[in-house]
Write a protein that holds these residues in place. Structure first.
Motif, mmCIF file in Angstrom:
data_model
loop_
_atom_site.group_PDB
_atom_site.id
_atom_site.type_symbol
_atom_site.label_atom_id
_atom_site.label_comp_id
_atom_site.label_asym_id
_atom_site.label_seq_id
_atom_site.Cartn_x
_atom_site.Cartn_y
_atom_site.Cartn_z
ATOM 1 N N ALA A 179 -28.045 24.188 55.895
ATOM 2 C CA ALA A 179 -27.889 25.462 55.187
ATOM 3 C C ALA A 179 -26.849 25.363 54.080
ATOM 4 O O ALA A 179 -27.008 25.932 53.014
ATOM 5 N N GLY A 180 -25.777 24.626 54.346
ATOM 6 C CA GLY A 180 -24.704 24.519 53.360
ATOM 7 C C GLY A 180 -24.200 23.091 53.303
ATOM 8 O O GLY A 180 -24.595 22.238 54.109
ATOM 9 N N GLU A 181 -23.318 22.839 52.340
ATOM 10 C CA GLU A 181 -22.915 21.451 52.134
ATOM 11 C C GLU A 181 -21.812 20.997 53.081
ATOM 12 O O GLU A 181 -21.647 19.800 53.297
ATOM 13 N N LEU A 182 -21.057 21.928 53.648
ATOM 14 C CA LEU A 182 -20.146 21.503 54.709
ATOM 15 C C LEU A 182 -20.971 21.006 55.895
ATOM 16 O O LEU A 182 -20.624 20.018 56.547
ATOM 17 N N GLY A 183 -22.079 21.683 56.149
ATOM 18 C CA GLY A 183 -22.999 21.253 57.214
ATOM 19 C C GLY A 183 -23.515 19.848 56.943
ATOM 20 O O GLY A 183 -23.632 19.033 57.870
ATOM 21 N N ARG A 235 -21.144 13.036 61.932
ATOM 22 C CA ARG A 235 -21.680 12.865 63.303
ATOM 23 C C ARG A 235 -22.652 11.697 63.384
ATOM 24 O O ARG A 235 -23.018 11.280 64.463
ATOM 25 N N ASN A 248 -26.599 28.697 62.268
ATOM 26 C CA ASN A 248 -27.812 28.075 61.734
ATOM 27 C C ASN A 248 -28.867 27.744 62.777
ATOM 28 O O ASN A 248 -30.010 27.484 62.429
ATOM 29 N N ILE A 282 -11.853 24.388 58.535
ATOM 30 C CA ILE A 282 -12.093 23.033 59.037
ATOM 31 C C ILE A 282 -10.806 22.203 59.007
ATOM 32 O O ILE A 282 -10.642 21.269 59.787
ATOM 33 N N GLU A 283 -9.880 22.582 58.119
ATOM 34 C CA GLU A 283 -8.591 21.888 58.120
ATOM 35 C C GLU A 283 -7.805 22.206 59.384
ATOM 36 O O GLU A 283 -6.929 21.451 59.791
ATOM 37 N N GLN A 284 -8.096 23.339 59.992
ATOM 38 C CA GLN A 284 -7.355 23.766 61.180
ATOM 39 C C GLN A 284 -8.034 23.326 62.475
ATOM 40 O O GLN A 284 -7.377 22.953 63.432
ATOM 41 N N MET A 328 -20.652 17.393 57.710
ATOM 42 C CA MET A 328 -20.430 17.270 59.161
ATOM 43 C C MET A 328 -21.555 16.460 59.817
ATOM 44 O O MET A 328 -21.316 15.700 60.753
ATOM 45 N N GLU A 360 -19.259 30.737 54.503
ATOM 46 C CA GLU A 360 -19.091 29.612 53.591
ATOM 47 C C GLU A 360 -17.735 29.655 52.880
ATOM 48 O O GLU A 360 -17.171 28.620 52.580
ATOM 49 N N TYR A 397 -23.756 34.067 56.486
ATOM 50 C CA TYR A 397 -23.344 32.659 56.443
ATOM 51 C C TYR A 397 -23.052 32.240 54.998
ATOM 52 O O TYR A 397 -21.983 31.702 54.699
ATOM 53 N N GLU A 455 -14.956 28.589 55.708
ATOM 54 C CA GLU A 455 -15.054 27.444 56.605
ATOM 55 C C GLU A 455 -14.326 26.218 56.063
ATOM 56 O O GLU A 455 -13.896 25.368 56.844
ATOM 57 N N GLY A 456 -14.173 26.130 54.720
ATOM 58 C CA GLY A 456 -13.422 25.010 54.164
ATOM 59 C C GLY A 456 -11.979 25.031 54.649
ATOM 60 O O GLY A 456 -11.424 24.008 55.068
ATOM 61 N N SER A 482 -8.863 16.213 56.177
ATOM 62 C CA SER A 482 -7.539 16.798 56.381
ATOM 63 C C SER A 482 -7.410 17.349 57.801
ATOM 64 O O SER A 482 -6.384 17.192 58.461
ATOM 65 N N GLY A 483 -8.474 17.965 58.304
ATOM 66 C CA GLY A 483 -8.432 18.518 59.670
ATOM 67 C C GLY A 483 -8.746 17.485 60.730
ATOM 68 O O GLY A 483 -8.383 17.656 61.894
ATOM 69 N N LYS A 484 -9.418 16.419 60.338
ATOM 70 C CA LYS A 484 -9.833 15.397 61.306
ATOM 71 C C LYS A 484 -9.656 14.037 60.623
ATOM 72 O O LYS A 484 -10.605 13.473 60.072
ATOM 73 N N GLU A 522 -20.968 26.658 62.912
ATOM 74 C CA GLU A 522 -22.101 26.214 62.076
ATOM 75 C C GLU A 522 -23.384 26.235 62.899
ATOM 76 O O GLU A 522 -24.427 26.699 62.433
ATOM 77 N N TYR A 529 -28.638 25.577 48.502
ATOM 78 C CA TYR A 529 -27.239 25.791 48.155
ATOM 79 C C TYR A 529 -27.050 25.759 46.633
ATOM 80 O O TYR A 529 -27.613 24.903 45.944
ATOM 81 N N ARG A 582 -11.534 18.187 52.917
ATOM 82 C CA ARG A 582 -11.001 19.174 53.866
ATOM 83 C C ARG A 582 -11.295 18.749 55.306
ATOM 84 O O ARG A 582 -10.466 18.925 56.190
ATOM 85 N N LEU A 583 -12.483 18.188 55.526
ATOM 86 C CA LEU A 583 -12.800 17.713 56.870
ATOM 87 C C LEU A 583 -11.816 16.621 57.272
ATOM 88 O O LEU A 583 -11.289 16.619 58.388
ATOM 89 N N TYR A 635 -15.516 19.326 50.459
ATOM 90 C CA TYR A 635 -15.839 19.454 51.888
ATOM 91 C C TYR A 635 -15.369 18.234 52.672
ATOM 92 O O TYR A 635 -14.816 18.352 53.766
#
Lengths: 345, 272
Positions: free
Chosen positions: A215-219, A226, B227, B212-214, A222, B205, B200, B208-209, A244-246, B223, A181, A241-242, A238
């Protein structure tokens, strides 16, 4: 008054003089965010090269600038930031200039263009609006992002996490990272510049023993949430935002101190052609309104004074990022060679 | 049952989207540069019809040879060469990638059945599927020609355009996933995997930011699809139909993502 301060002030006066008197007074009086209402209308033709940004939010900003300035003919060429930077340099070598301004998501790409001697100096009253440490004579950082350590709150407390990123190589934590990344590679570049090749190679080898690749930093974030790994390396937004949604997400942010682990990198803009229009266009991106919008909607860190950081992030003044010339992060090749040599790429 | 005109409308939207997405992806055919003829489909409809008839006849000839001379007497490479020889190839590739994938799947269906020495009836069944794909493709190109004439389709090869909104980005991702199936059907699993990784990193990318808020669970799902599930399916052993199923399931999730982001955008504050 020292000679350098005198020259600095003189340059500022000279630059301000191209603006109407009321605006001059206003800008001279305040260092920090300016309202869009204080800026002159933009008129004429301008071509922007726009490096791929955060979804459509940069586009929303540009559309709003267009609507506010009906006499502005704004042409946009979009693409991957590094590719556009290379295009600008190649076009210059061929004796053509198609772009008047370049807005890049990555300051490394800005460095590539400014190192080629293509960036025009910015007036001091513009650069003075930016926070200390983000004032550069030939480009303006627009918004920032800080490297963080997202950690799983069920498995760790903030106190358990060392405040030195280098110490993580010797820890027992399971770690998530995304070596392919771009932001991670900029972070390793900063480490290389600050700590040297050998220390960085040792660090990469040490972490690699316990790291899981994503693969990416949101991954990464997450996976931390988990509980697949204890903590990870990722840009701050990231996690915000996570959450904010959760809102009950089991992840929080830790920061190291004064090392590459809390590097603040930035998107940035520079002017490639002379005249007031490119400079005034840049002013629009530094307004209170645009900075607030990108902070609240994209969770990016405003870099002018007087604008609140995104919700959930400590103030920039409480973070102690290392002193790195962000344009030096353009030098990726040694970083990639190093990462390949130690087997993380 | 879905009304006929609704079906037609969906098909037409698919065509419009298909061409638009090709432009944004700056795609060039794996079999060479796309000719200018794709920007004047109507003038070439006669040629495309002739080519489809020619292809149907040529493939019938190969299967006839197999029927009379058996596996050893049949040159199956011709099945690939015939398809790569015609302009119709890029006309459908630039217009409706799902059918383009079906054609490759059909060609390899015939080729592999012959190479495996299957009974002629089975080879004929594969040939029928291939012929259906050709006719369906010709229909799609005719419809695209109508839209092109009305100025509803962007020109191919202008390239360098990128999706500028999140919903447009999600549409572009769906189209790129169609190309993944097409490349896999073309027996190019590495090219298909590259498209997945590229999509991806350079498309998903970027959205997805906000997504993920939604809906964090939806992002988690996608994801994993990007992947793990899809790259694993592109192993060269999984059937094209199985890969298509993975892609279609992702496209359903991307549609959901699109509606969430469209709704979120309505509530977004103004810049000024």
């Amino acid at each position: 008054m020292q000679r350098r301060d005198f020259l600095h002030n003189l340059a500022a006066v000279g630059a301000i003089s191209c603006l109407p008197m009321s605006i001059q007074r206003s800008l001279a009086a305040q260092a920090g965010a300016v309202s869009v209402d204080q800026l002159p209308k933009l008129e004429g033709d301008i071509t922007l090269y726009l490096g791929r940004g955060e979804g459509g939010l940069y586009e929303n900003v540009l559309e709003a600038i267009r609507k506010r300035n009906p006499k502005l003919n704004l042409q946009i060429r979009r693409g991957a930031t590094a590719a556009l930077a290379n295009s600008i340099v190649a076009e210059a070598k061929a004796g053509v200039r198609r772009a008047d301004v370049f807005w890049a998501v990555d300051s490394g790409a800005i460095g590539l263009v400014s190192d080629a001697g293509l960036a025009r100096p910015l007036p001091a009253d513009l650069t003075n609006q930016l926070k200390p440490g983000f004032q550069y004579p030939e480009w303006a950082p627009v918004t920032g992002r800080v490297r963080t350590l997202p950690y799983n709150t069920d498995r760790l407390t903030a106190e358990q996490i060392p405040d030195s990123v280098m110490a993580l190589a010797d820890s027992d934590f399971s770690i998530g990272w995304a070596p392919a990344y771009a932001s991670f590679q900029s972070f390793v570049t900063a480490m290389r510049l600050l700590e040297g090749e050998k220390a960085t190679a040792d660090w990469l080898r040490g972490v690699n023993e316990r790291a899981t690749n994503y693969a990416g930093e949101l991954g990464v974030v997450m996976a931390v949430e988990r509980g697949e790994v204890d903590l990870g390396f990722a840009n701050h937004y990231y996690t915000l935002r996570l959450k904010s949604g959760k809102p009950d997400a089991k992840v929080d942010l830790a920061f190291t101190k004064n090392d590459a682990g809390c590097l603040v990198n930035a998107s940035g803009i520079l002017a490639l052609s002379e005249g007031d229009l490119p400079i005034n266009f840049i002013r629009y991106l530094l307004t209170r309104e645009v900075q607030s919008y990108l902070a609240s909607e994209a969770y990016e860190i405003p870099l002018v004074d007087g604008v609140k950081p995104p919700q959930g992030l400590p103030s920039l003044s409480t973070i102690s990022p290392p002193k790195v010339d962000l344009t030096q992060l353009a030098d990726l090749r040694p970083t990639l060679n190093l990462m390949r040599r130690v087997g993380v790429l | 049952m879905q009304p006929q005109n609704q079906l037609r409308k969906n098909h037409a939207l698919g065509l419009i989207f298909g061409l638009f997405a090709l432009v944004t992806a700056g795609q060039v055919s794996a079999n060479g540069a796309i000719g200018d003829h794709v920007n004047d489909l109507k003038a070439h409809l006669g040629q495309y019809s002739e080519e489809v008839n020619w292809l149907v006849g040529k493939y019938d000839g190969v299967v006839n040879t197999y029927e009379t001379k058996g596996k050893k007497g049949t040159d199956t490479q011709q099945l690939i060469d015939f398809w790569e020889e015609v302009d119709f190839h890029s006309a459908i590739e630039t217009n409706y990638v799902p059918v383009y994938a079906n054609i490759w799947q059909g060609i390899y269906g015939v080729k592999q059945a012959i190479e495996a020495g299957k009974p002629v009836a089975e080879v004929r069944a594969e040939q029928d599927k291939l012929n259906s794909a050709f006719w369906q493709a010709l229909g799609a190109v005719k419809l695209a020609a109508q839209f092109q004439e009305k100025g509803l389709l962007a020109k191919v090869q202008t390239t360098e355009a990128e999706p500028t909104t999140m919903p447009a980005t999600l549409d572009d991702i769906k189209h790129r996933l169609d190309r993944v199936v097409a490349k896999y059907a073309e027996k190019l699993p590495e090219a298909a995997t590259s498209i997945v990784h590229d999509t991806y990193l350079h498309r998903f990318e970027g959205v997805e930011g906000a997504l993920i808020e939604q809906d964090a669970a939806l992002v988690e799902d996608l994801e994993k699809d990007f992947n793990v599930t899809l790259p694993q399916a592109l192993d060269g052993k999984t059937s094209v139909d199985e890969v298509r199923k993975v892609v279609e399931s992702m496209q359903v999730k991307l549609d959901k993502a699109k509606s969430l982001l469209v709704e979120a955008e309505k509530n977004r504050k103004d810049v000024f």
